[in-house]
Scaffold this motif. Structure first.
Motif, PDB file in Angstrom:
ATOM      1  N   CYS A 150      -4.031   3.026  -6.822  1.00 33.79           N
ATOM      2  CA  CYS A 150      -4.733   1.953  -5.568  1.00 33.79           C
ATOM      3  C   CYS A 150      -5.643   1.755  -4.852  1.00 33.79           C
ATOM      4  O   CYS A 150      -5.666   0.753  -4.711  1.00 33.79           O
ATOM      5  CB  CYS A 150      -2.895   2.523  -4.155  1.00 33.79           C
ATOM      6  N   CYS A 199       3.788  11.477  -2.027  1.00 33.65           N
ATOM      7  CA  CYS A 199       3.159  10.678  -1.242  1.00 33.65           C
ATOM      8  C   CYS A 199       2.998  10.945   0.567  1.00 33.65           C
ATOM      9  O   CYS A 199       4.610  10.678   1.152  1.00 33.65           O
ATOM     10  CB  CYS A 199       3.949   9.144  -1.471  1.00 33.65           C
ATOM     11  N   ASN A 206       0.895  -0.908  -0.363  1.00 36.69           N
ATOM     12  CA  ASN A 206      -0.192   0.317   0.303  1.00 36.69           C
ATOM     13  C   ASN A 206       0.822   1.733  -0.496  1.00 36.69           C
ATOM     14  O   ASN A 206       0.343   2.101   0.843  1.00 36.69           O
ATOM     15  CB  ASN A 206      -0.776  -0.082   1.121  1.00 36.69           C
ATOM     16  N   ALA A 207       2.115   1.261  -0.833  1.00 39.65           N
ATOM     17  CA  ALA A 207       2.570   2.678  -1.013  1.00 39.65           C
ATOM     18  C   ALA A 207       2.334   3.141  -2.422  1.00 39.65           C
ATOM     19  O   ALA A 207       1.980   3.080  -3.084  1.00 39.65           O
ATOM     20  CB  ALA A 207       3.885   1.627  -0.782  1.00 39.65           C
ATOM     21  N   GLY A 208       2.663   4.531  -1.799  1.00 35.98           N
ATOM     22  CA  GLY A 208       2.240   5.472  -3.358  1.00 35.98           C
ATOM     23  C   GLY A 208       3.000   5.097  -4.324  1.00 35.98           C
ATOM     24  O   GLY A 208       4.609   5.357  -4.157  1.00 35.98           O
ATOM     25  N   PRO A 252      -2.632   6.837  -1.786  1.00 37.23           N
ATOM     26  CA  PRO A 252      -1.465   6.831  -1.177  1.00 37.23           C
ATOM     27  C   PRO A 252      -1.180   8.267  -2.085  1.00 37.23           C
ATOM     28  O   PRO A 252      -0.117   9.379  -1.286  1.00 37.23           O
ATOM     29  CB  PRO A 252      -0.519   6.128  -1.358  1.00 37.23           C
ATOM     30  N   THR A 253      -0.950   8.778  -3.101  1.00 35.32           N
ATOM     31  CA  THR A 253      -0.433   9.475  -3.850  1.00 35.32           C
ATOM     32  C   THR A 253      -1.245  10.651  -4.011  1.00 35.32           C
ATOM     33  O   THR A 253      -2.368  10.574  -4.006  1.00 35.32           O
ATOM     34  CB  THR A 253       0.052   8.910  -5.201  1.00 35.32           C
ATOM     35  N   ASP A 308       2.042  10.419   3.110  1.00 36.56           N
ATOM     36  CA  ASP A 308       1.694   9.603   4.196  1.00 36.56           C
ATOM     37  C   ASP A 308       2.562   8.912   4.277  1.00 36.56           C
ATOM     38  O   ASP A 308       1.599   7.252   5.138  1.00 36.56           O
ATOM     39  CB  ASP A 308      -0.069  10.045   4.721  1.00 36.56           C
ATOM     40  N   THR A 309       2.745   8.016   3.619  1.00 40.82           N
ATOM     41  CA  THR A 309       2.729   6.446   3.119  1.00 40.82           C
ATOM     42  C   THR A 309       4.442   6.498   2.726  1.00 40.82           C
ATOM     43  O   THR A 309       4.815   7.329   2.514  1.00 40.82           O
ATOM     44  CB  THR A 309       2.331   5.174   2.246  1.00 40.82           C
TER      45      THR A 309
END
Lengths: 340, 262
Positions: B95, A161, A122-124, B221-222, A163-164
């Protein structure tokens, strides 16, 4: 600082095939060096990630190209690329080493692997970045500002990104320049053993058909003479000028679609990205889709009949005129200049 | 065999122009089209329908207007169209989009999922692989040809930079397809008439049983920090000279820059 506890450094996935490392990995390491240099107080390192089998001896090459550290994952299941095993291994590397950011080449392999990994953790992930900077206002977070073209190159978006972690991005080959290697550089090699829960391959490559590439690889040429629709009637002359300069011809999509040249020669968003020392644009209007593939060239000279042509806005020198008339004369001038 | 094809409605990016005065995109009058890589996927699914008796279901995520595009796909011969639409999905990155699509796919059931490699508005090529990951099934990207389906095994050809691979995968699998692998069929006259009577199934957030934190802007997330239209670079010097002087000046410049070598 505590926002992303333990996440540090810029990691680069170093793509290799049969033990041969693709340049894009080194281009990204060169860019990562500039990024860490822009935040000296953070004391970040550049770390290469090398996945494969019997590839440990390649780690020194990665260090010579600018890595401070290389994480080597050597396993027989990683000998050839597999979405399944590479995703498992790379995800475990990320969970173990906690990269603050991770850059991957936007090759067919990278665009298969990076999204899968990003979804798992769940990373950007930002695709096809053309520019990466540290946010000057968020230096203590090492927040990346990642710029990419969208809508066929008509619009640019800068993506963050906040928050991650890791902050992930893919970058097409030739977008960043590769620095010359320094064999005397030293660095650390860290070996990592992945734990494959399922070793049964779900997708199997039964046969590989090597593509016969006709002509040359334009992404490796130092001088390119580009032909657009305005030069369709004098492609032989475009080739001749390119040959005199020791370069090659490349084309816009229009020329390929019209059937005048092979797809391998296409520069632009749906073709290749090039960054030669010299790009002479002949009869190219300068649609953003084409410009996206060549505007990083060191020097751009444009010849076009239309004074309003967009190509002039990205050129260092623009000449308003008829390519069919100018190119034969230019060829003669180049021959004369060589003799002088 | 149940084939589900993921399709996106996109603005025709070759028709988009930038308003030089305001520096914004001119969207008015830009036609919406079916994303070309996705349309190739639809065609492959319809070919498999003919040869294997598979059913073809289309899933699209987008605004309510996208149902017009889906009706057009009925006229090409697909069996069912599902539109996933809700304000809660707005602002989704790849995502969040893949989480949403995966929830819909779980609800529908599938044996084979086909997605276009990438959409011409975003060009990320991420939604296919990320949807496969969410579903926990394998993927083959950059598929240039579907060669055969035998039982639970599918054989495809994948196009890479320097080679092609013949690949066998166990179903269920996600394939991402390339426009240019086929010539999508035209709509059939009888089917156009029939398609008028066919309904597009519409699913909203409440139909998917998905956590609100996983969709839309919240599940992304982006984030978009800023947008702009064109890096204005290079201070261009433009010359209007007779052809022979143009040629001389170019050659002279190249010589000075040491770009002409003997």
């Amino acid at each position: 600082m505590a926002k992303f506890e333990g996440y540090k450094d810029i990691y680069v996935f170093v793509e290799q095939k049969n033990g041969e490392i693709a340049n894009v990995g080194y281009e990204l390491i060169s860019e990562a060096r500039k990024l860490v240099a822009s935040i000296p107080h953070m004391n970040y390192s550049v770390v290469g990630i090398l996945l494969g089998h019997n590839i440990k001896d390649k780690a020194q090459d990665v260090i010579a190209h600018g890595a401070d550290r290389v994480v080597v994952v050597d396993h027989e299941l990683l000998k050839d690329y597999s979405t399944q095993f590479y995703t498992d291994a790379l995800t475990q590397v990320i969970n173990e080493f906690k990269p603050d950011s991770l850059l991957t080449g936007a090759t067919v392999l990278g665009r298969d692997l990076a999204p899968r990994v990003a979804a798992r953790i769940n990373a950007g992930l930002t695709a096809d970045a053309t520019k990466i900077e540290m946010d000057p206002e968020k230096q203590d977070e090492a927040l990346l500002l990642v710029t990419r073209p969208t809508f066929g190159g008509n619009l640019f978006g800068t993506i963050i990104c906040p928050d991650t972690r890791p902050q992930m991005a893919t970058i097409r080959p030739n977008v960043f320049a590769m620095d010359a290697p320094d064999a005397s550089r030293s660095g650390e090699v860290v070996e990592f053993q992945p734990d494959f829960k399922d070793t049964d391959a779900k997708v199997v490559v039964k046969e590989v058909i090597e593509k016969v590439i006709e002509g040359v690889d334009i992404t490796k040429c130092d001088i390119l003479v580009g032909a657009g629709r305005g030069a369709e009637n004098c492609l032989d002359m475009v080739k001749a000028v390119a040959a005199e300069l020791g370069g090659e011809m490349c084309c816009t999509r229009a020329v390929i679609d019209d059937g005048f040249a092979d797809k391998e020669l296409q520069v632009g968003q749906t073709g290749k990205t090039v960054r030669p020392s010299l790009y002479i644009a002949c009869g190219i209007s300068g649609a953003c889709q084409h410009v996206a593939g060549m505007d990083k060239s060191d020097m751009i000279i444009a010849i076009n009949r239309d004074p309003q042509a967009e190509i002039f806005s990205v050129s260092n020198m623009g000449f308003i005129g008829n390519v069919e008339e100018i190119l034969p004369l230019l060829k003669d001038e180049i021959i004369a200049a060589k003799k002088a | 065999m149940k084939i589900v094809v993921l399709v996106k409605q996109v603005p025709d990016s070759t028709e988009i122009r930038v308003d030089k005065a305001t520096g914004t995109l001119i969207r008015a009058g830009v036609p919406s089209i079916i994303n070309p890589d996705d349309l190739a996927g639809v065609e492959e699914a319809l070919k498999l329908k003919e040869t294997t008796g598979a059913t073809v279901t289309i899933v699209s995520m987008g605004p309510p207007q996208a149902s017009e595009m889906l009706k057009e796909l009925y006229a090409r011969g697909v069996d069912e169209c599902v539109l996933i639409t809700d304000r809660k999905f707005a602002g989704a990155d790849t995502c969040a989009t893949s989480s949403t699509l995966a929830a819909a796919l779980d609800k529908l059931g599938y044996d084979l999922i086909i997605a276009g490699r990438q959409a011409i508005d975003g060009d990320t090529a991420q939604v296919g692989p990320q949807t496969a990951e969410r579903l926990g099934i394998p993927q083959v990207t950059y598929v240039d040809e579907i060669k055969a389906v035998n039982g639970d095994t599918i054989t495809v050809k994948k196009a890479l930079e320097d080679c092609e691979q013949i690949i066998e995968a166990k179903l269920p699998v996600v394939l991402t397809t390339l426009s240019g692998m086929n010539n999508p069929r035209y709509m059939n006259c009888n089917d156009i008439v029939d398609s008028m009577n066919k309904e597009v199934t519409v699913w909203t957030f409440d139909d998917l049983g998905i956590d609100e934190s996983k969709v839309g802007l919240a599940g992304s997330p982006t984030k978009v920090h800023s947008t702009f239209t064109k890096d204005v670079s290079a201070d261009t010097e433009t010359f209007t000279l007779p052809a022979n002087e143009t040629a001389k000046l170019i050659a002279q410049t190249l010589k000075e820059k040491q770009l002409i070598t003997k």
